[in-house]
Scaffold this motif. Structure first.
Motif, short mmCIF file in Angstrom:
data_model
loop_
_atom_site.label_atom_id
_atom_site.label_comp_id
_atom_site.label_asym_id
_atom_site.label_seq_id
_atom_site.Cartn_x
_atom_site.Cartn_y
_atom_site.Cartn_z
N PHE A 176 0.89 -1.16 0.00
CA PHE A 176 0.00 0.00 0.00
C PHE A 176 0.92 1.20 0.00
O PHE A 176 1.66 1.43 0.96
N ASN A 215 0.45 4.80 -0.77
CA ASN A 215 -0.10 6.15 -0.94
C ASN A 215 0.59 7.19 -0.07
O ASN A 215 0.21 8.35 -0.08
N ARG A 228 -7.72 15.59 1.06
CA ARG A 228 -7.12 14.27 0.81
C ARG A 228 -7.81 13.19 1.64
O ARG A 228 -7.99 12.07 1.17
N GLU A 229 -8.12 13.54 2.89
CA GLU A 229 -8.66 12.56 3.83
C GLU A 229 -9.89 13.14 4.54
O GLU A 229 -9.80 13.63 5.67
N SER A 270 -12.06 -0.72 3.51
CA SER A 270 -11.12 -0.22 2.50
C SER A 270 -11.62 1.10 1.91
O SER A 270 -12.79 1.23 1.53
N GLY A 271 -10.75 2.08 1.85
CA GLY A 271 -11.11 3.39 1.32
C GLY A 271 -11.56 4.38 2.37
O GLY A 271 -11.67 5.58 2.08
N ASN A 293 -7.13 6.74 3.21
CA ASN A 293 -6.36 6.46 2.00
C ASN A 293 -4.87 6.74 2.14
O ASN A 293 -4.13 6.66 1.16
N HIS A 294 -4.43 7.09 3.34
CA HIS A 294 -3.01 7.28 3.63
C HIS A 294 -2.73 6.63 4.98
O HIS A 294 -3.64 6.43 5.79
N PRO A 348 -3.53 1.55 6.57
CA PRO A 348 -4.14 0.72 5.52
C PRO A 348 -3.15 -0.30 5.01
O PRO A 348 -1.94 -0.03 4.90
#
Length: 376
Positions: free
Chosen positions: A85, A87, A128-129, A237-238, A241-242, A259
Motif C-alpha cells: 500500500f 499512498n 485528501r482525507e 477499505s477506502g 487512504n493514507h 491501511p
C-alpha cells in the motif's frame, strides 16, 4: 562445516540468509517455529517508515539502516512481487504548536537531504482525507511511507536464499550454543547439532536467551514491550487512504491508522512494558487506548467492521539504538538485539551491514559468480 549459521527466521534473519546466500560458503538458517516470520515480523504494523520518521536523534543505526532499508524495500517489493500500500503517510497536528513542530521537522529533514515532504493546511489535508477528525489543524505529507505484506516478503527472501543454495530449517529450536575454539556447536531441542564458523543471533525476542547460552554476561539488556492492534476488515477499505500518524513525540510514534495491501486497516500499536517475552495477548485496556487515540485522528471510525485483535512483543533493549555487534569474547558470534521499530523497515539494510561492516572486517567474503538476486 557451515560457514554462516543464522538463528531466527523473522524478516531480519530471512534478509540475512538471502544476503549471505549470494556469497561463497555454506549458509544455514534455523527457525524454531513451524514457519518463518511467525512471531515479531508478522505481529507488527507491516509498516515501512518514511525516512523523516527515523531521525538520527532516535538512534544512529536506526536512522542509517532504517533510511537505507526504506529505499531497498521499494526494489524488493517490485522484484519479489510483494503487495504494498503505497499512498504515503500524513503526520497530523492538533495544535498550533504541533504545526510548528511539523514545520521544524520538514526543515530538519531538508538539512538531511530529504526534500519530499509537503506541509498541508487543514483544508488541503481534509481534501485528501475527509474522514480525519475536523479538529486537526493540518499535517505533513510523506510520500515514501508504505505498508507491505511482510509474511510474503519473508517467504520470498527465504525462497531466493534457497535458490542460491542456502539451507533453511523450521521447527528447530536452539537448546545450546557453545564454542569449540575454532567454531561453534549449535544444538537443537531435538538433539541435532550444527557446526559453524560464524553464528548470527537474530532471534528477536529470544536474542538474550540465545546469548546467555554462551556469554558470561549478556552484552545488552532486554525490555519486553507489548504492542496491541485492532484490524478493520476489507469492508473498511477506502475509509482512510493514507497511513496516518499522530503528532510525533520524542518517545513513541504513537497509535497509527495503517491501511494494508489487502484492503484491511490496522489500528495501533500500543506500547506497554511487560514482564515476559513469552505471552502477548490483546487486552481490554489496550483496545480502549487504541479507540481513544484513534478517535483523535479520525471521525466515525467503523469499529463495527473489526475482524480481529492481536498483540506482539517487541524485542526492545535499554539502549534506544539497535545493537548489532560481534561478541567481545567470540568475534565470529554476532548479536542482533533491540531491532524493534523500525526493524522491519531496516531489515534488508541490517543484512548488508552485518556482511560488510562486521563479517568482512573479520575475513574476506567473495561474491558468487552471477547469483540469482530476485528469483523465488
Amino acid at each position: 562445516m557451515i560457514d554462516f549459521l543464522i538463528i531466527g527466521g523473522g524478516v531480519v534473519g530471512s534478509a540475512l540468509v538471502r544476503e549471505l546466500s549470494h556469497y561463497q560458503g555454506r549458509t544455514v538458517l534455523l527457525e524454531k517455529g513451524r514457519k518463518l516470520s511467525g512471531v515479531q515480523s508478522t505481529h507488527n504494523s507491516a509498516l515501512v517508515h518514511p525516512p523523516a520518521m527515523m531521525p538520527p536523534a532516535k538512534g544512529k543505526l536506526k536512522a542509517e539502516l532504517g533510511r537505507h532499508g526504506s529505499r531497498i524495500h521499494l526494489t524488493l517489493a517490485d522484484r519479489f512481487d510483494v503487495p504494498v500500500f503505497q499512498n504515503g503517510a500524513i503526520v497530523t497536528a492538533r495544535t498550533d504548536e504541533e504545526i510548528k513542530a511539523l514545520a521544524a521537522l520538514k526543515k530538519q529533514s531538508e538539512k538531511e537531504s530529504i526534500h519530499t515532504l509537503t506541509l498541508l493546511s487543514k483544508e488541503a489535508m481534509l481534501e485528501r482525507e475527509p474522514n480525519l477528525n475536523p479538529e486537526l489543524k493540518g499535517g505533513l505529507f510523506m510520500p515514501e511511507a508504505m505498508s507491505a505484506d511482510t509474511a510474503l516478503l519473508t517467504d520470498r527472501l527465504a525462497a531466493n536464499a534457497r535458490r542460491n543454495g542456502a539451507e533453511i530449517h523450521t521447527g528447530m529450536e536452539v537448546a545450546d550454543l557453545r564454542s569449540t575454539g575454532s567454531a561453534f556447536e549449535v544444538e537443537t531441542t531435538s538433539g541435532r547439532v550444527f557446526h559453524s564458523r560464524f553464528v548470527i543471533n537474530a532471534a528477536g525476542a529470544a536474542s538474550a536467551s540465545i546469548a546467555s547460552m554462551i556469554e558470561e554476561h549478556v552484552p545488552f539488556e532486554t525490555v519486553p514491550r507489548r504492542g496491541e492492534y485492532m484490524v478493520l476488515g476489507k469492508q473498511a477499505s477506502g475509509y482512510i487512504n493514507h497511513i496516518i500518524y499522530p503528532p510525533p513525540t520524542s518517545k513513541t510514534k504513537g497509535v497509527l491508522i495503517i491501511p494494508q495491501p489487502d484492503g484491511t486497516i490496522r489500528l495501533g500499536p500500543t506500547d506497554t512494558k511487560q514482564e515476559s517475552f513469552q505471552h502477548a495477548l490483546p487486552t481490554e485496556q489496550g483496545m480502549e487506548q487504541i479507540r481513544r487515540e484513534i478517535d483523535l485522528l479520525a471521525a466515525d471510525i467503523p469499529y463495527e467492521l473489526t475482524e480481529r485483535l492481536y498483540a506482539g512483543i517487541r524485542s526492545s533493549i535499554t539502549d534506544p539504538d539497535f545493537y548489532i555487534r560481534p561478541s567481545a569474547t567470540y568475534p565470529r558470534l554476532i548479536h542482533l538485539a533491540g531491532l524493534d521499530s523500525p526493524g522491519v523497515t531496516a531489515s534488508p539494510a541490517v543484512a548488508s551491514y552485518v556482511l560488510h561492516e562486521i563479517i568482512r572486517r573479520i575475513e574476506p567474503v567473495h561474491r558468487k559468480t552471477n547469483p540469482d538476486l530476485f528469483g523465488y
